[in-house]
Scaffold this motif. Structure first.
Motif, PDB file in Angstrom:
ATOM      1  N   GLU A 128      -7.480 -45.287 -54.359  1.00  0.00           N
ATOM      2  CA  GLU A 128      -8.831 -44.738 -54.460  1.00  0.00           C
ATOM      3  C   GLU A 128      -9.610 -45.027 -53.180  1.00  0.00           C
ATOM      4  OE1 GLU A 128      -9.216 -45.498 -59.297  1.00  0.00           O
ATOM      5  OE2 GLU A 128     -10.820 -46.160 -57.951  1.00  0.00           O
ATOM      6  N   ARG A 139     -11.463 -48.000 -59.868  1.00  0.00           N
ATOM      7  CA  ARG A 139     -12.624 -47.689 -60.708  1.00  0.00           C
ATOM      8  C   ARG A 139     -12.371 -46.556 -61.695  1.00  0.00           C
ATOM      9  NH1 ARG A 139     -17.579 -47.928 -56.220  1.00  0.00           N
ATOM     10  NH2 ARG A 139     -17.267 -50.133 -55.618  1.00  0.00           N
ATOM     11  N   THR A 140     -11.325 -45.788 -61.473  1.00  0.00           N
ATOM     12  CA  THR A 140     -11.009 -44.727 -62.435  1.00  0.00           C
ATOM     13  C   THR A 140     -10.781 -45.369 -63.799  1.00  0.00           C
ATOM     14  OG1 THR A 140     -10.039 -43.317 -60.735  1.00  0.00           O
ATOM     15  CG2 THR A 140      -9.384 -42.894 -63.020  1.00  0.00           C
ATOM     16  N   ARG A 141     -11.512 -44.884 -64.787  1.00  0.00           N
ATOM     17  CA  ARG A 141     -11.455 -45.502 -66.108  1.00  0.00           C
ATOM     18  C   ARG A 141     -10.930 -44.517 -67.149  1.00  0.00           C
ATOM     19  NH1 ARG A 141     -14.055 -50.381 -66.548  1.00  0.00           N
ATOM     20  NH2 ARG A 141     -13.770 -50.202 -68.799  1.00  0.00           N
ATOM     21  N   HIS A 152     -12.297 -40.689 -66.204  1.00  0.00           N
ATOM     22  CA  HIS A 152     -13.275 -40.316 -65.186  1.00  0.00           C
ATOM     23  C   HIS A 152     -13.006 -41.131 -63.922  1.00  0.00           C
ATOM     24  CE1 HIS A 152     -17.091 -38.630 -63.751  1.00  0.00           C
ATOM     25  NE2 HIS A 152     -17.261 -39.795 -63.148  1.00  0.00           N
ATOM     26  N   GLY A 153     -12.978 -40.475 -62.772  1.00  0.00           N
ATOM     27  CA  GLY A 153     -12.786 -41.182 -61.513  1.00  0.00           C
ATOM     28  C   GLY A 153     -12.192 -40.292 -60.446  1.00  0.00           C
ATOM     29  N   THR A 154     -11.910 -40.898 -59.288  1.00  0.00           N
ATOM     30  CA  THR A 154     -11.386 -40.164 -58.134  1.00  0.00           C
ATOM     31  C   THR A 154     -10.243 -40.930 -57.498  1.00  0.00           C
ATOM     32  OG1 THR A 154     -13.516 -39.116 -57.634  1.00  0.00           O
ATOM     33  CG2 THR A 154     -11.942 -39.275 -55.828  1.00  0.00           C
ATOM     34  N   LYS A 155      -9.204 -40.224 -57.143  1.00  0.00           N
ATOM     35  CA  LYS A 155      -8.078 -40.770 -56.398  1.00  0.00           C
ATOM     36  C   LYS A 155      -7.951 -40.027 -55.075  1.00  0.00           C
ATOM     37  CE  LYS A 155      -6.535 -43.418 -59.823  1.00  0.00           C
ATOM     38  NZ  LYS A 155      -6.380 -44.897 -59.735  1.00  0.00           N
ATOM     39  N   ALA A 171      -5.064 -46.073 -64.354  1.00  0.00           N
ATOM     40  CA  ALA A 171      -6.499 -46.152 -64.653  1.00  0.00           C
ATOM     41  C   ALA A 171      -6.831 -47.469 -65.331  1.00  0.00           C
ATOM     42  CB  ALA A 171      -6.926 -44.978 -65.539  1.00  0.00           C
ATOM     43  N   ASP A 215      -9.939 -35.382 -58.565  1.00  0.00           N
ATOM     44  CA  ASP A 215     -11.142 -35.738 -59.319  1.00  0.00           C
ATOM     45  C   ASP A 215     -10.882 -35.554 -60.809  1.00  0.00           C
ATOM     46  OD1 ASP A 215     -12.886 -36.338 -57.115  1.00  0.00           O
ATOM     47  OD2 ASP A 215     -12.994 -34.188 -56.714  1.00  0.00           O
TER      48      ASP A 215
END
Length: 385
Positions: A128, A139-141, A152-155, A171, A215
């Motif tokens: 990330e 932080r992707t959860r 929800h989150g971004t890689k 995640a 995303d």
């Protein structure tokens, strides 16, 4: 004691792989380098040829249709594949992530088997923007909800996600007693609502081999998207990282060997001051150092693979192979250019590509610093330090 002399079977596999690389991949290197693109139709054509040659999914067990090669043979195969442009060899001769073997029979039917047959393509999403080497900082959860999970989150830096069908996603799903995030792994189809794949960054290494930004905007996945046990994703990912570090080491060996072969040929035929330049100590000693370091890296890599086949390989074994091979590649590539002089930097030869491509190997799949941390930790922990 260990013996790395090739068996007849290994020799045959290496010969098939080498012939495929030289016949099917080398001719397209110039196109990929000049355009920075691996044409989809070319990728499809080469995948079909790799399947026909029996090289596809060689890392996967026979029980799911793979070649079921042992680790030492895989290193020998990867070394041959590594000689070619990364975009060509890695994109078209697939090695599905062996983490998929942790799936349920239903997951294997939907994801693993199609990957082995060349019908689907996987990608792995761990890194990330704010979490690279520190995987626990992601932080992707993924939060439980009725009927499944919401993600929800971004890689980012996600290799070839733009052509993948699904993502193997790490995640955060909770917090342990020490306040650290606990991780789980999910299988997420990339056409799931809320998932978007954005163009990644331009990379000086491995032209034509793309990276993307993924995303996840409140993405709902069913309960059976969970791979393995909840909270065990970090340990599960660790089993995959060892195999990929060995793979990186092997492909580095292949490129270094190609650069060395070109350098020896040039030093034997290039005349200066009435004799081949290889007779001058300034060049001859370079060749001696290049081949000595390359053989040392090869032995470390084969030793790690040999231990892996016996179930005794440690994280430190894989780390030593990866850090040594990637740094030897950098040295060999640089010296190869020095031996060739100005022509070494021209794109008529593959050396400038090998030199550029070498730089990423000390970063991805764990930086050299992370590898050294793993090695040092293996020495200190038994003493309580």
């Amino acid at each position: 004691m260990f013996d790395f002399a090739m068996t007849d079977e290994q020799r045959a596999v290496v010969e098939v792989t080498r012939a495929f690389v030289e016949r099917e991949l080398y001719p397209h290197e110039e196109e990929v380098e000049r355009t920075g693109v691996l044409r989809p139709e070319l990728a499809t054509e080469l995948r079909a040829k790799a399947l026909a040659a029996g090289l596809y999914a060689a890392n996967m067990p026979e029980e799911v249709g793979g070649a079921g090669l042992d680790a030492v043979t895989l290193v020998l195969v990867e070394k041959e594949l590594g000689k070619a442009s990364y975009a060509l060899q890695y994109t078209t001769v697939a090695r599905p992530s062996n983490i998929l073997m942790a799936g349920t029979p239903e997951q294997q039917e939907r994801y693993t088997l199609p990957c082995v047959r060349g019908e689907r393509i996987d990608c792995l999403a761990m890194t990330e923007p704010d979490a690279g080497s520190d995987v626990r900082a992601i932080r992707t959860r993924a939060v439980r909800e009725p009927g499944g999970w919401r993600i929800h989150g971004t890689k980012h830096f996600i290799s070839h996600a733009d052509e993948a069908d699904f993502v193997i996603l790490l995640a955060r799903t909770g917090t342990d007693d020490a306040g650290r995030g606990t991780m789980s792994i999910f299988l997420v189809d990339l056409d799931t609502p809320g998932v978007s794949v954005r163009e990644g960054y331009r990379n000086v290494s491995h032209r034509g081999y793309t990276n993307s930004i993924l995303d996840f905007d409140e993405v709902h996945v069913p309960a059976d998207a969970l791979l393995g046990e909840e909270g065990e994703g970090f340990a599960l990912a660790g089993t995959w990282l060892g195999a990929t570090r060995l793979q990186v080491a092997a492909t580095c060996l292949g490129r270094a060997e190609r650069a060395l072969e070109l350098s020896v040929g040039h030093a034997a035929t290039r005349q200066q001051f009435g004799q081949p330049i290889g007779r001058f100590q300034g060049v001859g000693f370079k060749l001696a150092d290049m081949t000595t370091e390359l053989r040392a890296a090869e032995l470390l890599t084969l030793h790690a693979a040999w231990k892996a086949d016996r179930g005794t390989a440690t994280d430190a074994d894989m780390a030593m192979a990866k850090v040594k091979a990637s740094e030897v590649l950098a040295m060999v590539a640089d010296e190869a250019i020095q031996i060739h002089g100005g022509m070494g930097l021209m794109d008529e030869l593959p050396l400038e590509r090998i030199w550029r491509d070498a730089r990423i190997e000390r970063i991805w799949d764990g930086t050299s610093e992370i590898q050294r941390h793993i090695i040092a930790r293996s020495l200190l922990r038994p003493l309580g330090a």
